[in-house]
Write a protein that holds these residues in place. Structure first.
Motif, mmCIF file in Angstrom:
data_model
loop_
_atom_site.group_PDB
_atom_site.id
_atom_site.type_symbol
_atom_site.label_atom_id
_atom_site.label_comp_id
_atom_site.label_asym_id
_atom_site.label_seq_id
_atom_site.Cartn_x
_atom_site.Cartn_y
_atom_site.Cartn_z
ATOM 1 N N PHE A 1 0.860 -1.184 0.000
ATOM 2 C CA PHE A 1 0.000 0.000 0.000
ATOM 3 C C PHE A 1 0.895 1.233 0.000
ATOM 4 O O PHE A 1 1.842 1.331 0.791
ATOM 5 C CB PHE A 1 -0.906 0.031 1.237
ATOM 6 N N LEU A 2 0.595 2.185 -0.869
ATOM 7 C CA LEU A 2 1.349 3.435 -0.942
ATOM 8 C C LEU A 2 0.549 4.517 -0.234
ATOM 9 O O LEU A 2 -0.632 4.727 -0.544
ATOM 10 C CB LEU A 2 1.594 3.818 -2.403
ATOM 11 N N LEU A 3 1.199 5.201 0.715
ATOM 12 C CA LEU A 3 0.498 6.121 1.602
ATOM 13 C C LEU A 3 1.071 7.534 1.523
ATOM 14 O O LEU A 3 2.277 7.719 1.379
ATOM 15 C CB LEU A 3 0.591 5.623 3.048
ATOM 16 N N ALA A 4 0.184 8.515 1.669
ATOM 17 C CA ALA A 4 0.603 9.914 1.607
ATOM 18 C C ALA A 4 1.346 10.341 2.867
ATOM 19 O O ALA A 4 2.262 11.159 2.809
ATOM 20 C CB ALA A 4 -0.611 10.810 1.386
ATOM 21 N N LYS A 5 0.941 9.797 4.011
ATOM 22 C CA LYS A 5 1.536 10.198 5.288
ATOM 23 C C LYS A 5 2.080 8.983 6.032
ATOM 24 O O LYS A 5 1.646 7.854 5.807
ATOM 25 C CB LYS A 5 0.506 10.925 6.145
ATOM 26 N N GLU A 6 3.002 9.239 6.944
ATOM 27 C CA GLU A 6 3.636 8.148 7.684
ATOM 28 C C GLU A 6 2.619 7.444 8.573
ATOM 29 O O GLU A 6 1.937 8.066 9.387
ATOM 30 C CB GLU A 6 4.780 8.680 8.542
ATOM 31 N N PRO A 7 2.495 6.121 8.413
ATOM 32 C CA PRO A 7 1.555 5.374 9.263
ATOM 33 C C PRO A 7 2.204 4.949 10.577
ATOM 34 O O PRO A 7 3.437 4.946 10.709
ATOM 35 C CB PRO A 7 1.240 4.152 8.397
ATOM 36 N N ARG A 8 1.378 4.590 11.537
ATOM 37 C CA ARG A 8 1.865 4.034 12.807
ATOM 38 C C ARG A 8 1.390 2.584 12.881
ATOM 39 O O ARG A 8 0.179 2.320 12.940
ATOM 40 C CB ARG A 8 1.349 4.839 13.993
ATOM 41 N N VAL A 9 2.344 1.653 12.866
ATOM 42 C CA VAL A 9 2.011 0.233 12.833
ATOM 43 C C VAL A 9 1.855 -0.300 14.248
ATOM 44 O O VAL A 9 2.747 -0.157 15.093
ATOM 45 C CB VAL A 9 3.097 -0.558 12.090
ATOM 46 N N LYS A 10 0.706 -0.906 14.494
ATOM 47 C CA LYS A 10 0.451 -1.605 15.753
ATOM 48 C C LYS A 10 0.007 -3.027 15.406
ATOM 49 O O LYS A 10 -0.228 -3.336 14.245
ATOM 50 C CB LYS A 10 -0.613 -0.868 16.560
ATOM 51 N N THR A 11 -0.145 -3.861 16.370
ATOM 52 C CA THR A 11 -0.507 -5.244 16.104
ATOM 53 C C THR A 11 -1.926 -5.327 15.541
ATOM 54 O O THR A 11 -2.897 -5.001 16.227
ATOM 55 C CB THR A 11 -0.411 -6.090 17.394
ATOM 56 N N GLY A 12 -2.013 -5.712 14.253
ATOM 57 C CA GLY A 12 -3.317 -5.870 13.610
ATOM 58 C C GLY A 12 -3.949 -4.575 13.141
ATOM 59 O O GLY A 12 -5.008 -4.593 12.512
ATOM 60 N N ILE A 13 -3.304 -3.453 13.450
ATOM 61 C CA ILE A 13 -3.863 -2.136 13.095
ATOM 62 C C ILE A 13 -2.737 -1.256 12.561
ATOM 63 O O ILE A 13 -1.628 -1.236 13.098
ATOM 64 C CB ILE A 13 -4.491 -1.437 14.328
ATOM 65 N N VAL A 14 -3.035 -0.504 11.524
ATOM 66 C CA VAL A 14 -2.114 0.524 11.040
ATOM 67 C C VAL A 14 -2.862 1.848 11.068
ATOM 68 O O VAL A 14 -3.869 2.019 10.368
ATOM 69 C CB VAL A 14 -1.623 0.236 9.605
ATOM 70 N N GLU A 15 -2.413 2.757 11.913
ATOM 71 C CA GLU A 15 -3.055 4.073 12.005
ATOM 72 C C GLU A 15 -2.583 4.951 10.849
ATOM 73 O O GLU A 15 -1.392 5.014 10.551
ATOM 74 C CB GLU A 15 -2.729 4.724 13.348
ATOM 75 N N LEU A 16 -3.539 5.631 10.226
ATOM 76 C CA LEU A 16 -3.285 6.402 9.012
ATOM 77 C C LEU A 16 -3.610 7.868 9.223
ATOM 78 O O LEU A 16 -4.527 8.205 9.973
ATOM 79 C CB LEU A 16 -4.126 5.855 7.857
ATOM 80 N N ASN A 17 -2.887 8.734 8.530
ATOM 81 C CA ASN A 17 -3.133 10.180 8.569
ATOM 82 C C ASN A 17 -3.290 10.689 10.003
ATOM 83 O O ASN A 17 -4.331 11.208 10.403
ATOM 84 C CB ASN A 17 -4.352 10.540 7.720
ATOM 85 N N ASP A 18 -2.232 10.466 10.776
ATOM 86 C CA ASP A 18 -2.158 10.937 12.167
ATOM 87 C C ASP A 18 -3.253 10.356 13.046
ATOM 88 O O ASP A 18 -3.738 10.998 13.980
ATOM 89 C CB ASP A 18 -2.213 12.471 12.208
ATOM 90 N N GLY A 19 -3.659 9.128 12.738
ATOM 91 C CA GLY A 19 -4.618 8.434 13.576
ATOM 92 C C GLY A 19 -6.069 8.715 13.253
ATOM 93 O O GLY A 19 -6.969 8.205 13.932
ATOM 94 N N ALA A 20 -6.328 9.495 12.218
ATOM 95 C CA ALA A 20 -7.711 9.794 11.838
ATOM 96 C C ALA A 20 -8.416 8.557 11.284
ATOM 97 O O ALA A 20 -9.637 8.416 11.397
ATOM 98 C CB ALA A 20 -7.750 10.922 10.821
ATOM 99 N N TYR B 1 -5.854 -5.530 9.731
ATOM 100 C CA TYR B 1 -5.434 -6.736 9.017
ATOM 101 C C TYR B 1 -5.322 -7.876 10.018
ATOM 102 O O TYR B 1 -5.267 -7.662 11.242
ATOM 103 C CB TYR B 1 -4.108 -6.515 8.296
ATOM 104 N N ASP B 2 -5.274 -9.088 9.526
ATOM 105 C CA ASP B 2 -5.191 -10.274 10.376
ATOM 106 C C ASP B 2 -3.744 -10.453 10.838
ATOM 107 O O ASP B 2 -2.877 -10.830 10.051
ATOM 108 C CB ASP B 2 -5.679 -11.496 9.600
ATOM 109 N N LYS B 3 -3.519 -10.200 12.121
ATOM 110 C CA LYS B 3 -2.152 -10.255 12.644
ATOM 111 C C LYS B 3 -1.571 -11.664 12.634
ATOM 112 O O LYS B 3 -0.345 -11.845 12.678
ATOM 113 C CB LYS B 3 -2.119 -9.693 14.061
ATOM 114 N N SER B 4 -2.443 -12.675 12.543
ATOM 115 C CA SER B 4 -1.939 -14.042 12.490
ATOM 116 C C SER B 4 -1.417 -14.406 11.106
ATOM 117 O O SER B 4 -0.685 -15.391 10.948
ATOM 118 C CB SER B 4 -3.040 -15.024 12.890
ATOM 119 N N LEU B 5 -1.783 -13.589 10.103
ATOM 120 C CA LEU B 5 -1.389 -13.889 8.729
ATOM 121 C C LEU B 5 -0.234 -13.041 8.232
ATOM 122 O O LEU B 5 0.499 -13.469 7.326
ATOM 123 C CB LEU B 5 -2.587 -13.689 7.792
ATOM 124 N N PHE B 6 -0.068 -11.831 8.796
ATOM 125 C CA PHE B 6 0.885 -10.874 8.205
ATOM 126 C C PHE B 6 1.833 -10.262 9.229
ATOM 127 O O PHE B 6 1.468 -10.051 10.400
ATOM 128 C CB PHE B 6 0.129 -9.722 7.534
#
Length: 619
Positions: free
Chosen positions: A547-566, A571-576
């Motif tokens: 995935f190509l993103l305009a702003k820096e994401p914050r990666v957490k387990t199973g979650i990727v916060e986008l655009n400053d958390g907005a 995603y399935d953390k057991s798969l990726f």
């Protein structure tokens, strides 16, 4: 790819060469602008921009005409640079444009000597073509111009068109100085534009010898428009003029036959003004020269092509759907859009043009395109009376081009199918864009500054062209490939479910051993659900979803916060396993849009998998 459909031949099926001969005005009374001596007419026409025209013209009274050196042409083959030759050429053309329009506005002869200097300069050049375009038409196959070899490229055509208008308006005045000036100018326009066009059928954009592998793009209407202008204003031989005009109609038919008839511009919104916009200019010129007897503005396809520029607009900071070599920010010309809208009776286009004009008041544009400059003079007065709005339709589906746009409150989603040999192609079959709150989240980077590599066999060495740098999977270790055979299949759009599904396996090489990879997008609950269902014959390595993103994401387990958390991607953390890479934007064309960095999120599968379903939710 040559479309497997019935050829429309819209222009030549409607009118014969004899029809054109009978329809053409016997004089230049068709020209919709005042004569140079008509001071009342020019005062009225330039009223809203008069001061600008004079100020810009005065700034060029002492302009030093720049020499385009031999080494500037050689730079293209030495280091791939186009800009070093294009920059002085464009600056000279812009100065001549300013002087030309200032003299038309004022009419006192004050700018005439400098116009003559410009005319003399251009007639002394070896070629009006760009260094990047010369090699293909010279026996030397080199970038240094050969003597007595002229071809019509975009810039040679533009210069021929602008100089034809200068000849039309100022011939009598130049003759008072010395008849050699106008005579020399006319001879050069004929030698550099008209004669090559009449005697050659091998210029690729003419598309006369089109093959199934050939692309017909914006060059076709753009160059044909310029040739048409030169024929109408310069050619005295009526038989040659009519034959030449009809030849342009035959050539433009090749463009209309080639492009998808749903109206989408596969080259992207940045090229709309050169593709649909230039087709409009061509058809407008044809209509003017025939007293409106040859008119195609009632054709639904022509209207749909015009409205694409409004449909591909997202909003916010002028964001647009930028598939292919397009910028993600709008460069649309409101005055052109407005004129086009009036001609095809599209209130959508006229109101969208006013919206753009109000958002950032349009400044008068100077450049090689004299016809648009002249047309702009009157358009300023008309557009001021229009109301302003953007399209409000919930979705727009282009079934031939396979583009889909969905609007939902503060969400704008775009996805594409297609094939990997579209004009200005990126290997991006199945990719998508997502704007939330009128801000880019999932993006297409666009294209960097053009150089020798951009349109060569090395094009797909450039990262912006590769599927790994679009919102797509790397499957079994493979990216998508370039070629008309690499395409999507079984595209399906369900408007009620707001769901788009397509098979993208065909966009990857056979070595990837993909039996099926079905990507499905569904817009729901102010967000987006992405599903990848796949079947791989012999998986040898883990799949990676990029995935190509305009702003820096914050990666957490199973979650990727986008655009400053907005927003967030789940995603399935057991798969990726998730990782993020910053991509430096060291090219000025890209950094002007995105700043110093964009980001690539990679979700790498933890295991080698033959069959499965991946799901990603964005909210």
């Amino acid at each position: 790819m040559l479309n497997p459909k019935v050829e429309l031949n819209l222009l030549t099926k409607s009118f014969s060469e004899e029809d054109i001969r009978k329809s053409l005005s016997s004089s230049k009374k068709w020209v919709p602008y005042p004569d140079y001596k008509d001071r009342h007419g020019w005062k009225a026409l330039t009223l809203s921009v008069y001061n600008t025209l004079i100020e810009e013209g005065e700034a060029c009274l002492k302009y030093q005409w720049q020499v385009v050196k031999a080494t500037d042409y050689l730079a293209f083959e030495r280091n791939g640079s186009r800009v070093i030759m294009e920059k002085p050429m464009n600056e000279n053309a812009k100065a001549l444009s300013k002087l030309f329009l200032a003299e038309l506005a004022e009419g006192k002869g004050r700018f005439l000597d400098q116009i003559i200097n410009g005319v003399w300069y251009f007639t002394e050049m070896s070629t009006w073509s760009l260094s990047a375009h010369v090699p293909g038409y010279q026996s030397s196959k080199r970038s240094l111009p050969q003597s007595d070899t002229h071809v019509v490229d975009l810039v040679a055509g533009d210069m021929g068109s602008m100089l034809s208008w200068i000849h039309y308006f100022f011939k009598a005045e130049m003759d008072k100085v010395n008849p050699e000036i106008a005579s020399r100018l006319k001879t050069n326009i004929k030698a550099r534009v008209i004669q090559p066009y009449l005697t050659r059928n091998d210029m690729w954009w003419q598309a006369f010898d089109i093959t199934p592998a050939q692309v017909v793009n914006n060059w076709n209407p753009w160059c044909n428009f310029n040739v048409l202008t030169c024929l109408l204003l310069i050619e005295d031989n009526e038989q040659q003029k009519v034959a030449g005009i009809y030849k342009t109609m035959q050539s433009v038919d090749k463009f209309i036959n080639y492009i998808k008839h749903d109206g989408a511009c596969e080259e992207g919104p940045s090229y709309w003004g050169h593709a649909a916009g230039k087709l409009y200019d061509y058809l407008k010129m044809l209509s003017l020269a025939t007293g409106d007897k040859v008119n195609f503005f009632d054709q639904q396809m022509i209207k749909d092509m015009g409205e694409y520029i409004a449909q591909s607009y997202v909003g916010g900071d002028s964001w647009v759907v930028n598939f292919a070599d397009a910028s993600a920010k709008s460069t649309a010309d409101p005055l052109l859009i407005y004129r086009y809208g009036r001609s095809v009776n599209s209130k959508e286009m006229q109101r969208f043009a006013k919206y753009l004009h109000d958002k950032e008041p349009t400044q008068f544009r100077f450049g090689r395109d004299a016809f648009r400059s002249l047309e702009d003079l009157a358009t300023f007065q008309h557009i001021a009376l229009e109301s302003s709005s953007t399209p409000t339709n919930a979705y727009k589906w282009y079934p031939e081009t396979e583009f889909l746009y969905i609007r939902d409150q503060n969400l704008f989603f775009a996805a594409k199918g297609g094939f990997n040999k579209e004009s200005h192609n990126h290997n991006d079959v199945g990719s998508f864009l997502l704007f939330l709150g009128e801000q880019p989240v999932f993006i297409d980077a666009g294209v960097g500054t053009y150089n020798k590599k951009t349109f060569s066999k090395e094009r797909y060495d450039i990262w912006t062209m590769q599927s790994d740098y679009h919102n797509l999977p790397r499957i079994n270790g493979y990216q998508q490939r370039f070629g008309a055979q690499y395409k999507s299949q079984n595209n399906r759009f369900d408007a009620k479910k707001r769901e788009f599904e397509l098979e993208i396996a065909g966009a990857y090489p056979k070595e990837a051993k993909i039996n099926s990879w079905i990507r499905k997008y569904r817009v729901e609950n102010k967000g987006l659900l992405i599903t990848d269902q796949f079947d791989i014959e012999s998986p040898l390595t883990e799949h990676v979803i990029h995935f190509l993103l305009a702003k820096e994401p914050r990666v957490k387990t199973g979650i990727v916060e986008l655009n400053d958390g907005a927003y967030a991607l789940s995603y399935d953390k057991s798969l990726f396993d998730a990782s993020v890479e910053a991509i430096e934007q060291d090219d000025i064309r890209l950094s002007k849009v995105w700043g110093n960095q964009i980001y690539r999120l990679s979700l790498k599968a933890k295991t080698t998998t033959k069959k499965g379903v991946y799901r990603f939710s964005i909210k």
